[in-house]
Design an enzyme around this catalytic site. Structure first.
Site, PDB file in Angstrom:
ATOM      1  N   LYS A 174       0.858  -1.188   0.000  1.00 39.27           N
ATOM      2  CA  LYS A 174       0.000   0.000   0.000  1.00 39.27           C
ATOM      3  C   LYS A 174       0.891   1.235   0.000  1.00 39.27           C
ATOM      4  O   LYS A 174       1.478   1.598   1.021  1.00 39.27           O
ATOM      5  CB  LYS A 174      -0.924   0.050   1.216  1.00 39.27           C
ATOM      6  CG  LYS A 174      -2.025   1.100   0.982  1.00 39.27           C
ATOM      7  CD  LYS A 174      -2.611   1.688   2.224  1.00 39.27           C
ATOM      8  CE  LYS A 174      -1.804   2.772   2.847  1.00 39.27           C
ATOM      9  NZ  LYS A 174      -1.625   4.003   2.039  1.00 39.27           N
ATOM     10  N   GLY A 227       6.781   4.528   8.354  1.00 38.31           N
ATOM     11  CA  GLY A 227       5.903   5.681   8.539  1.00 38.31           C
ATOM     12  C   GLY A 227       6.115   6.258   9.920  1.00 38.31           C
ATOM     13  O   GLY A 227       7.149   6.019  10.561  1.00 38.31           O
ATOM     14  N   SER A 228       5.119   6.990  10.396  1.00 38.43           N
ATOM     15  CA  SER A 228       5.299   7.686  11.671  1.00 38.43           C
ATOM     16  C   SER A 228       5.185   6.713  12.850  1.00 38.43           C
ATOM     17  O   SER A 228       4.560   5.646  12.744  1.00 38.43           O
ATOM     18  CB  SER A 228       4.240   8.776  11.809  1.00 38.43           C
ATOM     19  OG  SER A 228       2.966   8.177  11.827  1.00 38.43           O
ATOM     20  N   GLY A 232       2.684   3.631  13.484  1.00 38.69           N
ATOM     21  CA  GLY A 232       3.335   2.355  13.825  1.00 38.69           C
ATOM     22  C   GLY A 232       2.645   1.664  14.992  1.00 38.69           C
ATOM     23  O   GLY A 232       2.434   0.459  14.987  1.00 38.69           O
ATOM     24  N   GLU A 249       9.775   0.695  10.601  1.00 42.26           N
ATOM     25  CA  GLU A 249      10.749   1.763  10.340  1.00 42.26           C
ATOM     26  C   GLU A 249      10.021   3.069  10.596  1.00 42.26           C
ATOM     27  O   GLU A 249       9.235   3.515   9.762  1.00 42.26           O
ATOM     28  CB  GLU A 249      11.237   1.703   8.885  1.00 42.26           C
ATOM     29  CG  GLU A 249      11.855   0.376   8.471  1.00 42.26           C
ATOM     30  CD  GLU A 249      13.205   0.120   9.117  1.00 42.26           C
ATOM     31  OE1 GLU A 249      13.766   1.051   9.720  1.00 42.26           O
ATOM     32  OE2 GLU A 249      13.678  -1.013   9.037  1.00 42.26           O
ATOM     33  N   CYS A 283      13.350  10.416   7.376  1.00 41.55           N
ATOM     34  CA  CYS A 283      13.331   9.945   8.768  1.00 41.55           C
ATOM     35  C   CYS A 283      14.701  10.101   9.402  1.00 41.55           C
ATOM     36  O   CYS A 283      14.818  10.294  10.601  1.00 41.55           O
ATOM     37  CB  CYS A 283      12.907   8.486   8.797  1.00 41.55           C
ATOM     38  SG  CYS A 283      13.853   7.501   7.632  1.00 41.55           S
ATOM     39  N   GLU A 383       9.388  15.332  15.818  1.00 47.23           N
ATOM     40  CA  GLU A 383       9.838  15.233  14.423  1.00 47.23           C
ATOM     41  C   GLU A 383       9.063  16.226  13.558  1.00 47.23           C
ATOM     42  O   GLU A 383       7.838  16.193  13.533  1.00 47.23           O
ATOM     43  CB  GLU A 383       9.587  13.808  13.922  1.00 47.23           C
ATOM     44  CG  GLU A 383      10.141  13.570  12.539  1.00 47.23           C
ATOM     45  CD  GLU A 383       9.816  12.172  12.019  1.00 47.23           C
ATOM     46  OE1 GLU A 383       8.685  11.695  12.235  1.00 47.23           O
ATOM     47  OE2 GLU A 383      10.703  11.575  11.373  1.00 47.23           O
TER      48      GLU A 383
HETATM   49  P1  NAD Z   1       2.181   7.957   8.212  1.00 50.92           P
HETATM   50  O1  NAD Z   1       2.475   7.113   9.394  1.00 50.92           O
HETATM   51  O2  NAD Z   1       1.104   8.958   8.303  1.00 50.92           O
HETATM   52  O3  NAD Z   1       1.798   7.022   6.972  1.00 50.92           O
HETATM   53  C1  NAD Z   1       2.639   5.990   6.514  1.00 50.92           C
HETATM   54  C2  NAD Z   1       1.785   4.989   5.757  1.00 50.92           C
HETATM   55  O4  NAD Z   1       0.877   4.385   6.661  1.00 50.92           O
HETATM   56  C3  NAD Z   1       0.932   5.604   4.645  1.00 50.92           C
HETATM   57  O5  NAD Z   1       0.878   4.709   3.564  1.00 50.92           O
HETATM   58  C4  NAD Z   1      -0.424   5.738   5.314  1.00 50.92           C
HETATM   59  O6  NAD Z   1      -1.485   5.755   4.394  1.00 50.92           O
HETATM   60  C5  NAD Z   1      -0.452   4.491   6.163  1.00 50.92           C
HETATM   61  N1  NAD Z   1      -1.364   4.530   7.309  1.00 50.92           N
HETATM   62  C6  NAD Z   1      -1.879   5.610   7.942  1.00 50.92           C
HETATM   63  N2  NAD Z   1      -2.697   5.222   8.934  1.00 50.92           N
HETATM   64  C7  NAD Z   1      -2.678   3.869   8.951  1.00 50.92           C
HETATM   65  C8  NAD Z   1      -3.304   2.887   9.765  1.00 50.92           C
HETATM   66  N3  NAD Z   1      -4.114   3.215  10.770  1.00 50.92           N
HETATM   67  N4  NAD Z   1      -3.049   1.590   9.512  1.00 50.92           N
HETATM   68  C9  NAD Z   1      -2.210   1.235   8.522  1.00 50.92           C
HETATM   69  N5  NAD Z   1      -1.604   2.121   7.701  1.00 50.92           N
HETATM   70  C10 NAD Z   1      -1.839   3.423   7.919  1.00 50.92           C
HETATM   71  O7  NAD Z   1       3.561   8.593   7.788  1.00 50.92           O
HETATM   72  P2  NAD Z   1       3.827   9.626   6.605  1.00 50.92           P
HETATM   73  O8  NAD Z   1       3.343  10.964   7.036  1.00 50.92           O
HETATM   74  O9  NAD Z   1       3.326   9.056   5.333  1.00 50.92           O
HETATM   75  O10 NAD Z   1       5.429   9.602   6.545  1.00 50.92           O
HETATM   76  C11 NAD Z   1       6.233  10.343   7.379  1.00 50.92           C
HETATM   77  C12 NAD Z   1       6.721   9.481   8.529  1.00 50.92           C
HETATM   78  O11 NAD Z   1       7.396   8.331   8.039  1.00 50.92           O
HETATM   79  C13 NAD Z   1       7.744  10.211   9.384  1.00 50.92           C
HETATM   80  O12 NAD Z   1       7.467   9.971  10.738  1.00 50.92           O
HETATM   81  C14 NAD Z   1       9.052   9.568   8.996  1.00 50.92           C
HETATM   82  O13 NAD Z   1      10.061   9.628   9.950  1.00 50.92           O
HETATM   83  C15 NAD Z   1       8.629   8.164   8.732  1.00 50.92           C
HETATM   84  N6  NAD Z   1       9.623   7.477   7.893  1.00 50.92           N
HETATM   85  C16 NAD Z   1      10.415   6.524   8.469  1.00 50.92           C
HETATM   86  C17 NAD Z   1      11.390   5.883   7.703  1.00 50.92           C
HETATM   87  C18 NAD Z   1      12.301   4.847   8.298  1.00 50.92           C
HETATM   88  O14 NAD Z   1      12.888   4.079   7.543  1.00 50.92           O
HETATM   89  N7  NAD Z   1      12.451   4.778   9.607  1.00 50.92           N
HETATM   90  C19 NAD Z   1      11.555   6.228   6.369  1.00 50.92           C
HETATM   91  C20 NAD Z   1      10.725   7.208   5.832  1.00 50.92           C
HETATM   92  C21 NAD Z   1       9.756   7.819   6.604  1.00 50.92           C
END
Ligand code: NAD
Length: 490
Positions: A174, A227-228, A232, A249, A283, A383
């Site tokens: 996704k 993601g965030s 997570g 991650e 990130c 962040e």
């Molecule tokens: P986000 O957590 O809002 O979304 C990430 C993904 O999760 C998206 O595809 C989103 O649609 C999906 N998502 C949202 N709610 C969900 C749920 N309830 N269940 C399952 N999936 C869901 O993050 P973002 O705003 O897209 O990205 C930014 C974040 O990602 C920052 O916190 C950044 O640090 C992190 N990030 C981490 C890494 C790493 O490798 N550690 C790399 C890149 C980004």
């Protein structure tokens, strides 16, 4: 021309069951780039079913054969490099210089690395009790769900699909609802690369709907989530139903420490890359600069001068060094952090606003922003994920470490020094999954990538990634062991 993509399920594009669509906007000028089918629960179910059907054949192929196909996919990305670079720049706002030199080749190279890995990842032979042979094979998990954010969509395809497929899993991915285009374009290359239908399925959609359904799906054996930290946590909760394996991650708040003996020119340039590359939407961004008090003034003067000279502009222009943020909502969030920094008594040394140039007014631009801030303030702990860096002085190594480690995150950190002993000492004491010495944000498919604490667990890349995407099966053979005497009367 406005593009349209369907969901990619079982080797074909199709509309979603309820015919819902997403609008994909160009962050440079907020115009409509594409419409994309938006996956709902029924579509995620279809994708998981397709991946389950494809699993037996794909997992039974030899590693050599799976690897060959991943290598073909890597070559196909290279063959379409210009097109991918342009599409990624249009969709995400990354400057074309970056997508051409980093995003696209890194994606191809990661597929290539795992293509090469597919027939080299071995089990092992533990030395056990006499008379027994014990061997451990690594088996794929099955159907893997992959949920990714919006900051490096094509690169994450290499990071996530590469090891998952090399190990013999099938995938439902996704992508972020904001930037699904390069991932969907990649799907069009799978068939020619020899990757059978159903092995990769892509379901763009909203996190709360498609993402949550995938995370909870009983037919999925593992979720690899990037993601965030906040999301997570909900993925962890959603995965509990069938006790899925998880790889998380998550966010970061990278400390980047400049010691008094550092090569300041290298430190200024490297620290600017650490935070402003990709508009700070990384990130692992070096978003907290800690600078020794004796070099603070000189460092800050040179760093601020560099930051204020960064060329913002149309991502498609070769001159552009920083593009827009990826979404309007995210720009608002970053600007709120600027307001918070001021409220908390921080001093904005440069930037802090949106550029005044009329041609950038419609886009989601934010100026490179440097704020002198107290390490106890919220902007030094939360962040921001934008072109926003805090600068804080420190007196000695112990204080630098104390500030650097005063965060629940632990993803990436950097340090600049000419003193080898200090470099190793500080690197050992940083609570962080990755540490860069006299460089920042180096990433390679062979080197483990991931964090500790609230930055998540599990590792991408290298042999670690192959372990993440496989289960160990331990097989015992009694060669000629004397059977222990518990039951020997039969
Ligand atoms: P986000 O957590 O809002 O979304 C990430 C993904 O999760 C998206 O595809 C989103 O649609 C999906 N998502 C949202 N709610 C969900 C749920 N309830 N269940 C399952 N999936 C869901 O993050 P973002 O705003 O897209 O990205 C930014 C974040 O990602 C920052 O916190 C950044 O640090 C992190 N990030 C981490 C890494 C790493 O490798 N550690 C790399 C890149 C980004």
């Amino acid at each position: 021309m406005v593009l349209h993509y369907g969901l990619f399920i079982d080797g074909e594009f199709s509309e979603s069951r309820d015919e819902a669509t997403l609008d994909v906007l160009n962050p440079h000028d907020a115009t409509l780039l594409a419409t994309v089918a938006e996956a709902g629960e029924a579509d995620v179910d279809r994708a998981v079913e397709a991946a389950s059907r494809a699993y037996p054949a794909w997992s039974s192929l030899s590693g050599t054969e799976r690897g060959r196909r991943l290598l073909r996919l890597a070559d196909a990305i290279d063959d379409h490099a210009d097109e991918f670079a342009r599409l990624e720049s249009l969709d995400t706002g990354h400057p074309i210089r970056d997508t051409t030199l980093l995003d696209v080749p890194r994606s191809a190279d990661t597929f290539r690395y795992f293509g090469g890995m597919a027939d080299k990842f071995e089990g092992n032979l533990p030395p056990v009790d006499a008379g027994f042979l014990n061997y451990v094979v690594r088996e794929p998990i099955g159907v893997v769900g992959q949920i990714v954010p919006w900051n490096f969509p094509l690169m994450f395809c290499g990071w996530k699909l590469g090891p998952a497929l090399a190990a013999g899993n099938t995938v439902v991915m996704k992508p972020s609802e904001l930037v699904p285009l390069s991932t969907l374009r990649l799907c069009e290359l799978l068939d020619d690369a020899g990757i059978p239908r159903g092995v990769v399925n892509v379901v763009p959609g909203y996190g709360a709907r498609a993402g949550a359904h995938l995370a909870a799906h009983p037919g999925v054996g593992k979720i690899s989530f990037t993601g965030s930290t906040r999301t997570g946590r909900s993925v962890v909760a959603a995965s509990a139903g069938n006790l899925k394996r998880l790889q998380l991650e998550l966010g970061g708040k990278g400390a980047n420490i400049v010691f008094d003996d550092a090569d300041l020119t290298a430190a200024v340039n490297g620290s600017a890359f650490a935070i402003f590359h990709n508009q700070g939407q990384a990130c692992i961004a070096g978003s907290r600069l800690l600078v020794h008090e004796t070099v603070l003034d000189e460092f800050v003067e040179r760093f601020v001068s560099l930051a204020s000279s960064i060329r913002l502009g149309d991502p498609l222009s070769l001159d552009t060094e920083m593009g827009p943020l990826t979404s309007l909502q995210h720009r608002e969030r970053v600007l709120e952090y600027v307001a918070l920094a001021i409220e908390e008594g921080g001093e904005v040394l440069t930037g802090g606003g949106t550029p005044i140039s009329p041609e950038l007014q419609a886009g989601y631009y934010v100026e490179p922003t440097v704020v002198r801030a107290d390490p106890a303030s919220r902007v030094c702990h939360e962040e921001v994920f934008g072109p926003f860096v805090t600068v804080t002085p420190f007196r000695d190594d112990a204080e630098a470490l104390a500030i650097a480690n005063a965060t629940p995150y632990g993803l990436g950190a950097g340090l600049w020094t000419r003193d080898l002993s200090r470099a190793h000492r500080v690197a050992a004491s940083l609570r962080s999954g990755m540490v860069w010495i006299n460089c920042y944000k180096r990433v390679h498919p062979g080197s483990p990538f991931g964090g500790v604490g609230e930055s998540g667990y599990g590792r991408e890349m290298g042999f670690d990634a192959m372990r993440e995407y496989t289960e160990a099966k331990s097989i015992w053979l009694n060669v000629d062991a004397a059977i222990p005497p518990w039951y020997d009367r039969a």
